[in-house]
Design a protein around this motif. Structure first.
Motif, short mmCIF file in Angstrom:
data_model
loop_
_atom_site.label_atom_id
_atom_site.label_comp_id
_atom_site.label_asym_id
_atom_site.label_seq_id
_atom_site.Cartn_x
_atom_site.Cartn_y
_atom_site.Cartn_z
N PRO A 39 0.81 -1.07 0.01
CA PRO A 39 -0.13 -0.06 -0.08
C PRO A 39 0.97 1.18 0.02
N TRP A 40 0.15 2.35 -0.39
CA TRP A 40 1.05 3.64 -0.76
C TRP A 40 1.56 4.20 0.46
N PHE A 41 0.66 4.14 1.80
CA PHE A 41 0.81 4.66 2.98
C PHE A 41 2.25 3.90 3.41
N ARG A 42 2.50 2.48 3.21
CA ARG A 42 3.59 1.75 3.39
C ARG A 42 4.84 2.29 2.91
N ARG A 43 4.70 2.22 1.51
CA ARG A 43 5.73 2.94 0.67
C ARG A 43 6.34 4.28 1.44
N MET A 44 5.40 5.18 1.69
CA MET A 44 5.75 6.43 2.35
C MET A 44 6.71 6.48 3.62
N MET A 45 6.07 5.26 4.27
CA MET A 45 6.98 4.83 5.43
C MET A 45 8.22 4.34 5.33
N GLY A 46 8.57 4.03 3.97
CA GLY A 46 9.88 3.48 3.66
C GLY A 46 9.78 1.99 3.31
N ASP A 47 8.75 1.43 3.42
CA ASP A 47 8.51 -0.21 2.89
C ASP A 47 8.74 -0.24 1.33
N GLU A 48 8.88 -1.44 0.91
CA GLU A 48 9.10 -1.69 -0.58
C GLU A 48 8.51 -3.36 -0.82
N PRO A 49 8.16 -3.18 -1.86
CA PRO A 49 7.40 -4.69 -2.35
C PRO A 49 8.60 -5.79 -2.61
N VAL A 50 8.28 -6.88 -1.96
CA VAL A 50 9.28 -8.05 -2.26
C VAL A 50 8.52 -8.90 -3.35
N GLU A 51 9.32 -9.32 -4.37
CA GLU A 51 8.53 -10.25 -5.38
C GLU A 51 8.93 -11.52 -4.87
N THR A 52 9.97 -11.97 -4.42
CA THR A 52 10.31 -13.46 -4.45
C THR A 52 11.07 -13.41 -3.07
N VAL A 53 10.77 -14.47 -2.39
CA VAL A 53 11.82 -15.02 -0.98
C VAL A 53 11.95 -16.38 -1.36
N LEU A 54 13.08 -16.78 -1.18
CA LEU A 54 13.45 -18.36 -1.62
C LEU A 54 14.47 -18.60 -0.21
N LEU A 55 14.04 -19.68 0.38
CA LEU A 55 14.53 -20.28 1.62
C LEU A 55 15.19 -21.53 1.17
N GLY A 56 16.12 -21.74 1.97
CA GLY A 56 16.80 -23.21 1.78
C GLY A 56 15.85 -24.38 2.07
N THR A 57 16.07 -25.58 1.55
CA THR A 57 15.43 -26.73 1.87
C THR A 57 15.35 -26.88 3.51
N TRP A 58 16.63 -26.54 4.14
CA TRP A 58 16.77 -27.08 5.61
C TRP A 58 15.91 -25.96 6.30
N ALA A 59 15.43 -24.97 6.08
CA ALA A 59 14.75 -24.15 6.75
C ALA A 59 13.77 -24.65 7.65
N ALA A 60 13.36 -24.36 8.62
CA ALA A 60 12.14 -24.82 9.47
C ALA A 60 10.77 -24.27 9.10
N GLU A 61 9.79 -25.00 9.06
CA GLU A 61 8.52 -24.60 8.66
C GLU A 61 8.16 -23.71 9.33
#
Length: 88
Positions: A39-61
């Motif tokens: 949302p625009w108000f979060r962008r105004m607070m310095g947030d930015e969208p993330v398209e992809t997050v990739l975790l290793g297969t070893w990452a806990a649930e």
């Protein structure tokens, strides 16, 4: 806690997760033309969208679920074990 302070805390948690040197997440910030957005108000607070997050297969649930809750706009997935073997 007010709405504004909850939002600021949430943004801070997102930024800390991305900056953490101990984090085993790979991520890609959404660029122009991406379908990921915040949302625009979060962008105004310095947030930015993330398209992809990739975790290793070893990452806990719980780490996987944490990534999904922190970055609902992102495609969160575990790394393919085949590619992990090539990298390591």
């Amino acid at each position: 806690m007010t709405w504004l302070s909850r939002t600021a805390k949430y943004i801070d948690e997102r930024q800390q997760a991305l900056k953490s040197p101990s984090s085993e997440w790979a991520y890609r910030i959404a660029g122009p033309g991406s379908k990921s957005s915040v949302p625009w108000f979060r962008r105004m607070m310095g947030d930015e969208p993330v398209e992809t997050v990739l975790l290793g297969t070893w990452a806990a649930e719980e780490e996987f679920q944490r990534a999904k809750s922190l970055f609902p706009e992102a495609h969160v997935e575990r790394n393919d074990p085949f590619w992990e073997q090539l990298v390591w």
